[in-house]
Enzyme design. Structure first.
Site, PDB file in Angstrom:
ATOM      1  N   CYS A 179       0.836  -1.209   0.000  1.00  0.00           N
ATOM      2  CA  CYS A 179       0.000   0.000   0.000  1.00  0.00           C
ATOM      3  C   CYS A 179       0.871   1.259   0.000  1.00  0.00           C
ATOM      4  O   CYS A 179       1.503   1.563  -0.994  1.00  0.00           O
ATOM      5  CB  CYS A 179      -0.983  -0.039   1.175  1.00  0.00           C
ATOM      6  SG  CYS A 179      -2.418   1.045   0.954  1.00  0.00           S
ATOM      7  N   LEU A 180       0.939   1.997   1.109  1.00  0.00           N
ATOM      8  CA  LEU A 180       1.819   3.168   1.156  1.00  0.00           C
ATOM      9  C   LEU A 180       3.261   2.772   0.875  1.00  0.00           C
ATOM     10  O   LEU A 180       4.002   3.501   0.207  1.00  0.00           O
ATOM     11  CB  LEU A 180       1.714   3.854   2.519  1.00  0.00           C
ATOM     12  CG  LEU A 180       2.614   5.072   2.739  1.00  0.00           C
ATOM     13  CD1 LEU A 180       2.244   6.217   1.802  1.00  0.00           C
ATOM     14  CD2 LEU A 180       2.559   5.544   4.196  1.00  0.00           C
ATOM     15  N   HIS A 191      -3.802  -5.263  -0.157  1.00  0.00           N
ATOM     16  CA  HIS A 191      -3.375  -5.846   1.117  1.00  0.00           C
ATOM     17  C   HIS A 191      -3.416  -7.368   1.049  1.00  0.00           C
ATOM     18  O   HIS A 191      -4.465  -7.981   1.247  1.00  0.00           O
ATOM     19  CB  HIS A 191      -4.265  -5.351   2.260  1.00  0.00           C
ATOM     20  CG  HIS A 191      -3.961  -3.962   2.697  1.00  0.00           C
ATOM     21  ND1 HIS A 191      -3.044  -3.679   3.691  1.00  0.00           N
ATOM     22  CD2 HIS A 191      -4.424  -2.770   2.269  1.00  0.00           C
ATOM     23  CE1 HIS A 191      -2.966  -2.365   3.848  1.00  0.00           C
ATOM     24  NE2 HIS A 191      -3.789  -1.797   2.998  1.00  0.00           N
ATOM     25  N   GLU A 206      -2.343  -9.470   3.131  1.00  0.00           N
ATOM     26  CA  GLU A 206      -2.575 -10.081   4.446  1.00  0.00           C
ATOM     27  C   GLU A 206      -4.047 -10.079   4.837  1.00  0.00           C
ATOM     28  O   GLU A 206      -4.447 -10.773   5.776  1.00  0.00           O
ATOM     29  CB  GLU A 206      -1.762  -9.340   5.517  1.00  0.00           C
ATOM     30  CG  GLU A 206      -2.385  -8.065   6.060  1.00  0.00           C
ATOM     31  CD  GLU A 206      -2.411  -6.893   5.079  1.00  0.00           C
ATOM     32  OE1 GLU A 206      -3.119  -5.912   5.338  1.00  0.00           O
ATOM     33  OE2 GLU A 206      -1.716  -6.973   4.046  1.00  0.00           O
TER      34      GLU A 206
END
Length: 362
Positions: free
Chosen positions: A245-246, A330, A332
């Protein structure tokens, strides 16, 4: 019953009933389309500074448990929802949605016409708002206290090292606002994990002697984190690395790419992403308001791995010569499918194949 109002900077006003804390607050107004996972959403550090609107009409039906928080506190500035269930039915429930808000000092509004609110957000794209007790006396936007310039990351990241022993390779989790699910995923792969503050100098990361580095998710505009680009680049040149992500955006920016503010972001649990290597489509969980501009990445250094099916935005890339990969979604998160969980195994395989490090010195 206490009336409350969400006032958008564009002039629209949405009425509802106060829940949780009665304090007024401001932030960017965003929405998530997931049917479940409200506890994980509220505690996801990537939502720091934002007012989160739940699209699904009934929230709170299975309560709050002691296991699913993604951080130690509620990260959102406020929540907006339609129908609130304060009589949850689930064997693991230990508190109601309202009790969780009240205990953490977070305000919210229920009985809001969330369909109209989401329509307004989509119409205006990026929009800020404020929860107020009286719609006629709100102050100007400039005094709303919305955090910028990296303050959001500072407010959610760890301040010191946290070590988790295990039997496998040592991974440093560089924390810009990590989700606990990322830590759990690494521990599941038998990794020893050291969580390090986002502003840890590269020399100190070297002293931790990692076998690989994972650059985490987090809140805010990645372009405001310019001072940390050189460290991110040094990390990727020295160790096998995975950005989420970031973290994906920071790796891209560190190598000269550019990011753009999206019209209303990707926030939900069923975003289709195409794997350009296999041609298969993965269902992913996402939470981001910025995207890497694909045309800006150095095609001589990076291959595009994933692309969003809906808007064709860049969703993942891999360095051509270094053991470095990054994904916008994501892997996870388990919003139902676990389509991309394998990315953690690929990362660990890269760590082991590199013998711990890509290069001894940088």
């Amino acid at each position: 019953m206490t009336k409350g109002y969400l006032v958008l900077e564009t002039g629209e006003i949405f009425e509802g009933e106060w829940i949780g804390s009665k304090q007024e607050t401001a932030g960017e107004v965003v929405f998530n389309t997931s049917m479940t996972g409200y506890q994980e959403m509220m505690t996801d550090p990537s939502y720091a500074g934002q007012i989160l609107t739940f699209c699904y009409p009934i929230i709170g039906s299975y309560g709050i448990n002691d296991m699913d928080d993604e951080s130690g506190k509620i990260a959102v500035s406020a929540v907006i929802l339609n129908d609130l269930c304060d009589e949850p039915s689930h064997y693991q429930s230990t508190a109601t949605f309202s009790e969780q808000l009240q205990g953490m000092g977070i305000p919210g509004l229920k009985d809001v016409d969330t369909r109209s609110l989401v329509s307004a957000i989509r119409k205006h794209q990026t929009v800020r708002g404020k929860l107020v007790k009286s719609p006629g006396r709100q102050s100007s936007l400039h005094s709303w206290g919305i955090k910028t310039k990296g303050e959001l990351v500072k407010s959610v990241a760890v301040k010191k090292y946290h070590y988790f022993p295990n039997s496998g390779p040592h991974v440093v989790l560089l924390d810009f606002g990590y989700k606990k699910s990322i830590l759990k995923a690494l521990l599941k792969e038998n990794c020893k994990v050291t969580i390090a503050p986002f502003d840890t100098p590269f020399r100190e990361i070297q002293e931790l002697n990692p076998d690989g580095v994972l650059i985490s998710n987090g809140p805010g505009d990645p372009a405001e984190l310019t001072p940390y680009f050189p460290t991110v680049k040094k990390i990727t040149e020295a160790y096998p690395a995975l950005g989420i992500c970031l973290g994906h955006q920071l790796i891209a920016l560190a190598y000269g790419a550019e990011t753009v503010k999206m019209p209303f972001g990707h926030r939900g649990g069923n975003h289709p992403v195409k794997d350009l290597v296999t041609g298969k489509v993965k269902m992913t969980s996402q939470n981001h308001g910025y995207a890497v501009i694909e045309q800006s990445i150095d095609q001589e250094q990076f291959d595009v791995l994933f692309r969003n099916v809906n808007d064709k935005s860049l969703e993942g890339m891999q360095h051509r010569t270094l053991p470095v990969q990054s994904v916008q979604f994501h892997p996870e998160a388990h919003p139902g499918p676990s389509d991309t969980e394998y990315i953690f195994k690929e990362f660990i395989n890269q760590v082991q194949a590199a013998g711990g490090k890509a290069y001894v010195e940088v």
